[in-house]
Design a protein around this motif. Structure first.
Motif, mmCIF file in Angstrom:
data_model
loop_
_atom_site.group_PDB
_atom_site.id
_atom_site.type_symbol
_atom_site.label_atom_id
_atom_site.label_comp_id
_atom_site.label_asym_id
_atom_site.label_seq_id
_atom_site.Cartn_x
_atom_site.Cartn_y
_atom_site.Cartn_z
ATOM 1 N N ARG A 170 5.754 -8.941 -0.659
ATOM 2 C CA ARG A 170 4.290 -8.880 -0.612
ATOM 3 C C ARG A 170 3.723 -10.000 0.267
ATOM 4 O O ARG A 170 4.102 -11.159 0.169
ATOM 5 N N HIS A 171 2.796 -9.600 1.143
ATOM 6 C CA HIS A 171 2.140 -10.498 2.090
ATOM 7 C C HIS A 171 3.127 -11.089 3.097
ATOM 8 O O HIS A 171 2.813 -12.065 3.786
ATOM 9 N N ARG A 172 4.306 -10.469 3.191
ATOM 10 C CA ARG A 172 5.308 -10.916 4.161
ATOM 11 C C ARG A 172 5.870 -9.725 4.942
ATOM 12 O O ARG A 172 6.991 -9.749 5.406
ATOM 13 N N PHE A 191 -1.235 -6.634 7.599
ATOM 14 C CA PHE A 191 -0.309 -6.775 6.487
ATOM 15 C C PHE A 191 -0.102 -5.408 5.847
ATOM 16 O O PHE A 191 -1.022 -4.582 5.811
ATOM 17 N N ASP A 250 0.407 -3.005 2.681
ATOM 18 C CA ASP A 250 0.244 -2.877 1.239
ATOM 19 C C ASP A 250 0.801 -1.526 0.794
ATOM 20 O O ASP A 250 1.564 -0.893 1.535
ATOM 21 N N GLY A 297 -3.352 -1.988 4.972
ATOM 22 C CA GLY A 297 -3.435 -3.382 4.547
ATOM 23 C C GLY A 297 -4.387 -4.231 5.369
ATOM 24 O O GLY A 297 -4.919 -3.801 6.403
ATOM 25 N N LEU A 308 -5.143 -15.197 3.722
ATOM 26 C CA LEU A 308 -5.643 -14.000 3.058
ATOM 27 C C LEU A 308 -6.742 -14.403 2.093
ATOM 28 O O LEU A 308 -6.494 -15.091 1.098
ATOM 29 N N ASP A 344 -7.899 -8.924 -0.790
ATOM 30 C CA ASP A 344 -7.007 -7.831 -0.407
ATOM 31 C C ASP A 344 -7.500 -7.056 0.817
ATOM 32 O O ASP A 344 -6.927 -6.043 1.187
ATOM 33 N N VAL A 395 -8.612 -11.234 6.313
ATOM 34 C CA VAL A 395 -7.714 -12.274 6.796
ATOM 35 C C VAL A 395 -8.512 -13.240 7.673
ATOM 36 O O VAL A 395 -9.208 -12.796 8.594
#
Length: 204
Positions: free
Chosen positions: A104-106, A141, A143, A149, A194, A197, A200
């Motif tokens: 997540r978030h990577r 990103f 999701d 994302g 971030l 959700d 950015v």
């Protein structure tokens, strides 16, 4: 902080992968590629990665009984390579919440339109059919939803009256090869924040 290790997932020729490798080689991205993974044994990205000395592995979806098995094999390869950031570069598989949760978030993805417009597998066709005057590409990103994302970077190209899917795709791809390395550079330099959700912020 230790250097980031990228895991690049491709399904085809890997042109964005090559632009990322070039950016690493010229010092723009302070990271290394630990592994290149594909879901197709004939993907040209495999051969290119091997030719420059990068570990490359095919996890063939057709040989896996379930999506879970397929993703477990991908994750095992990524973890064995010490990957800290997953890069989707023309990877034509939708990842499940299980995979997204592991990184997540990577996980970063590139899409050849200005999201949230024209998501899905046929962006250029859909752009031309709709008659929009501007298209482009988006880095975001990943999701749990497809092409959804938080957006990191976008850039635009004009849609010309005589464009075909091929000519539009070629013009967008030139932007992709600039924008994706820039987004990865921002991530590894810890310049992305971030806020929630959806949003950015790029730190100065």
């Amino acid at each position: 902080m230790s250097k980031h290790i990228l895991g690049i997932l491709c399904s085809g020729r890997g042109s964005n992968m090559q632009s990322i490798l070039a950016a690493i080689n010229r010092g723009q991205i302070k990271a290394e590629v630990g592994i290149v993974l594909t879901d197709k044994p004939q993907a040209r990205a495999l051969e290119y990665a091997k030719s420059v000395g990068i570990k490359s592995v095919c996890v063939n979806r057709k040989e896996c009984q379930t999506q879970q098995e397929f993703e477990e094999k991908l994750i095992a390869e990524l973890k064995a390579a010490g990957v800290t950031l997953v890069i989707l570069a023309g990877f034509m598989r939708i990842l499940s919440p299980y995979f997204v949760g592991e990184y997540r978030h990577r996980i970063l993805n590139i899409h050849p339109s200005l999201l949230p417009s024209f998501g899905g597998a046929h962006a250029h066709r859909d752009v031309l059919a709709y008659g929009t005057k501007v298209s482009g590409c988006t880095i975001h990103f990943v999701d749990e939803c497809m092409d959804h994302g938080p957006i990191i970077l976008q850039d635009t190209v004009p849609v010309l009256d005589d464009d075909t899917e091929e000519t539009l795709a070629a013009r967008v791809l030139e932007k992709e090869h600039i924008l994706y390395p820039r987004a990865i550079e921002l991530f590894v330099d810890d310049k992305l924040e971030l806020l929630d959700d959806r949003h950015v912020r790029i730190k100065q």
